[in-house]
Design a protein around this motif. Structure first.
Motif, PDB file in Angstrom:
ATOM      1  N   ASN A 118      -3.625 -31.595   8.017  1.00 30.70           N
ATOM      2  CA  ASN A 118      -3.253 -30.374   8.721  1.00 30.70           C
ATOM      3  C   ASN A 118      -1.738 -30.231   8.745  1.00 30.70           C
ATOM      4  O   ASN A 118      -1.002 -31.209   8.821  1.00 30.70           O
ATOM      5  CB  ASN A 118      -3.783 -30.387  10.156  1.00 30.70           C
ATOM      6  CG  ASN A 118      -5.291 -30.288  10.205  1.00 30.70           C
ATOM      7  OD1 ASN A 118      -5.912 -29.724   9.315  1.00 30.70           O
ATOM      8  ND2 ASN A 118      -5.884 -30.833  11.246  1.00 30.70           N
ATOM      9  N   SER A 119      -1.296 -29.005   8.711  1.00 32.18           N
ATOM     10  CA  SER A 119       0.133 -28.706   8.768  1.00 32.18           C
ATOM     11  C   SER A 119       0.653 -28.883  10.188  1.00 32.18           C
ATOM     12  O   SER A 119       0.016 -28.476  11.153  1.00 32.18           O
ATOM     13  CB  SER A 119       0.367 -27.271   8.317  1.00 32.18           C
ATOM     14  OG  SER A 119       1.726 -26.931   8.427  1.00 32.18           O
ATOM     15  N   LEU A 120       1.806 -29.498  10.297  1.00 36.25           N
ATOM     16  CA  LEU A 120       2.512 -29.601  11.568  1.00 36.25           C
ATOM     17  C   LEU A 120       3.852 -28.916  11.396  1.00 36.25           C
ATOM     18  O   LEU A 120       4.693 -29.355  10.604  1.00 36.25           O
ATOM     19  CB  LEU A 120       2.727 -31.066  11.971  1.00 36.25           C
ATOM     20  CG  LEU A 120       1.475 -31.896  12.222  1.00 36.25           C
ATOM     21  CD1 LEU A 120       1.843 -33.355  12.471  1.00 36.25           C
ATOM     22  CD2 LEU A 120       0.690 -31.334  13.396  1.00 36.25           C
ATOM     23  N   ASN A 121       4.003 -27.806  12.071  1.00 36.14           N
ATOM     24  CA  ASN A 121       5.247 -27.031  11.976  1.00 36.14           C
ATOM     25  C   ASN A 121       5.563 -26.596  10.543  1.00 36.14           C
ATOM     26  O   ASN A 121       6.729 -26.602  10.129  1.00 36.14           O
ATOM     27  CB  ASN A 121       6.429 -27.820  12.568  1.00 36.14           C
ATOM     28  CG  ASN A 121       6.205 -28.185  14.013  1.00 36.14           C
ATOM     29  OD1 ASN A 121       5.732 -27.351  14.784  1.00 36.14           O
ATOM     30  ND2 ASN A 121       6.520 -29.415  14.374  1.00 36.14           N
ATOM     31  N   GLY A 122       4.527 -26.299   9.752  1.00 31.40           N
ATOM     32  CA  GLY A 122       4.713 -25.793   8.394  1.00 31.40           C
ATOM     33  C   GLY A 122       5.092 -26.823   7.353  1.00 31.40           C
ATOM     34  O   GLY A 122       5.595 -26.475   6.294  1.00 31.40           O
ATOM     35  N   ASP A 123       4.831 -28.123   7.626  1.00 32.84           N
ATOM     36  CA  ASP A 123       5.224 -29.161   6.666  1.00 32.84           C
ATOM     37  C   ASP A 123       4.225 -29.345   5.528  1.00 32.84           C
ATOM     38  O   ASP A 123       4.487 -30.116   4.611  1.00 32.84           O
ATOM     39  CB  ASP A 123       5.477 -30.494   7.379  1.00 32.84           C
ATOM     40  CG  ASP A 123       4.202 -31.123   7.933  1.00 32.84           C
ATOM     41  OD1 ASP A 123       3.200 -30.387   8.117  1.00 32.84           O
ATOM     42  OD2 ASP A 123       4.202 -32.336   8.180  1.00 32.84           O
ATOM     43  N   ARG A 124       3.085 -28.653   5.540  1.00 27.77           N
ATOM     44  CA  ARG A 124       2.084 -28.752   4.480  1.00 27.77           C
ATOM     45  C   ARG A 124       1.776 -27.361   3.943  1.00 27.77           C
ATOM     46  O   ARG A 124       1.485 -26.441   4.701  1.00 27.77           O
ATOM     47  CB  ARG A 124       0.773 -29.366   4.999  1.00 27.77           C
ATOM     48  CG  ARG A 124       0.902 -30.772   5.549  1.00 27.77           C
ATOM     49  CD  ARG A 124       1.029 -31.772   4.402  1.00 27.77           C
ATOM     50  NE  ARG A 124       0.926 -33.132   4.885  1.00 27.77           N
ATOM     51  CZ  ARG A 124       1.954 -33.917   5.133  1.00 27.77           C
ATOM     52  NH1 ARG A 124       3.169 -33.476   4.975  1.00 27.77           N
ATOM     53  NH2 ARG A 124       1.781 -35.152   5.545  1.00 27.77           N
ATOM     54  N   VAL A 125       1.856 -27.226   2.627  1.00 29.65           N
ATOM     55  CA  VAL A 125       1.479 -25.989   1.966  1.00 29.65           C
ATOM     56  C   VAL A 125       0.593 -26.369   0.788  1.00 29.65           C
ATOM     57  O   VAL A 125       1.008 -27.132  -0.084  1.00 29.65           O
ATOM     58  CB  VAL A 125       2.722 -25.211   1.471  1.00 29.65           C
ATOM     59  CG1 VAL A 125       2.296 -23.945   0.739  1.00 29.65           C
ATOM     60  CG2 VAL A 125       3.649 -24.874   2.627  1.00 29.65           C
ATOM     61  N   TYR A 126      -0.626 -25.853   0.778  1.00 24.45           N
ATOM     62  CA  TYR A 126      -1.580 -26.132  -0.296  1.00 24.45           C
ATOM     63  C   TYR A 126      -1.949 -24.828  -0.977  1.00 24.45           C
ATOM     64  O   TYR A 126      -1.939 -23.768  -0.364  1.00 24.45           O
ATOM     65  CB  TYR A 126      -2.845 -26.796   0.261  1.00 24.45           C
ATOM     66  CG  TYR A 126      -2.589 -28.098   0.966  1.00 24.45           C
ATOM     67  CD1 TYR A 126      -2.217 -29.231   0.261  1.00 24.45           C
ATOM     68  CD2 TYR A 126      -2.733 -28.211   2.351  1.00 24.45           C
ATOM     69  CE1 TYR A 126      -1.994 -30.452   0.891  1.00 24.45           C
ATOM     70  CE2 TYR A 126      -2.523 -29.428   3.001  1.00 24.45           C
ATOM     71  CZ  TYR A 126      -2.148 -30.538   2.269  1.00 24.45           C
ATOM     72  OH  TYR A 126      -1.929 -31.736   2.890  1.00 24.45           O
TER      73      TYR A 126
END
Length: 134
Positions: free
Chosen positions: A9-17
Motif C-alpha cells: 500500500n502507498s504511504l503518502n504517495g511513495d508507491r505508484v503501480y
C-alpha cells in the motif's frame, strides 16, 4: 535488472503501480495465447457471403487480456477478381493506442498467394486466429 517486488500500500504517495507491474505477476503462470477453456476459444466460422463469426473467448498477449463475451460478426474484405489471396483474422495488441481488437489483415493478391506479414513491433503485435484462402 535489479530486484523487483510488490505490492505494498502507498504511504503518502511513495508507491505508484501501473498495468505492466500488475501483469508482471502473471509471467511464468500464464503464457501468451488463447485460453482453450473459455467459450469456444475465438473459433471462426463462415456464415453467408463474406460474413464471419468469431466465437466467445479470452486471450492473453503482451501482458494484456482480450475477452469476447458474445458472437462477433465481422465482414471480410472483398476478394480480388483476378488472383487468389490469403487473409488473416487476428487479435491485435496496440499498446500505442492502448487497445486490443479483432481485425483482418489483407494479403497480397497473386498467382501463388502466401500468408500476409503480420505486424510485430515493440508496441503493436498481431496474433492470427485463422488464415482464409480467397
Amino acid at each position: 535488472m535489479a530486484l523487483q517486488y510488490g505490492f505494498y500500500n502507498s504511504l503518502n504517495g511513495d508507491r505508484v503501480y501501473d498495468a505492466k507491474d500488475f501483469a508482471e505477476i502473471f509471467n511464468g503462470i500464464i503464457n501468451d495465447g488463447v485460453f482453450q477453456s473459455v467459450g469456444t476459444a475465438f473459433i471462426v466460422k463462415a456464415t453467408t457471403g463474406i460474413i464471419l463469426e468469431v466465437g466467445i473467448g479470452r486471450a492473453w498477449f503482451d501482458g494484456t487480456w482480450t475477452y469476447n463475451d458474445s458472437i462477433m460478426t465481422i465482414q471480410a474484405p472483398a476478394s480480388d477478381l483476378l488472383y487468389d489471396r490469403i487473409d488473416a483474422l487476428v487479435i491485435e495488441v496496440d499498446q500505442t493506442n492502448r487497445e486490443n481488437s479483432i481485425k483482418f489483415v489483407q494479403g497480397e493478391a497473386r498467382t501463388n498467394p502466401v500468408n500476409p506479414t503480420l505486424t510485430k513491433t515493440t508496441y503493436v503485435n498481431q496474433y492470427p486466429l485463422c488464415y482464409i484462402s480467397r
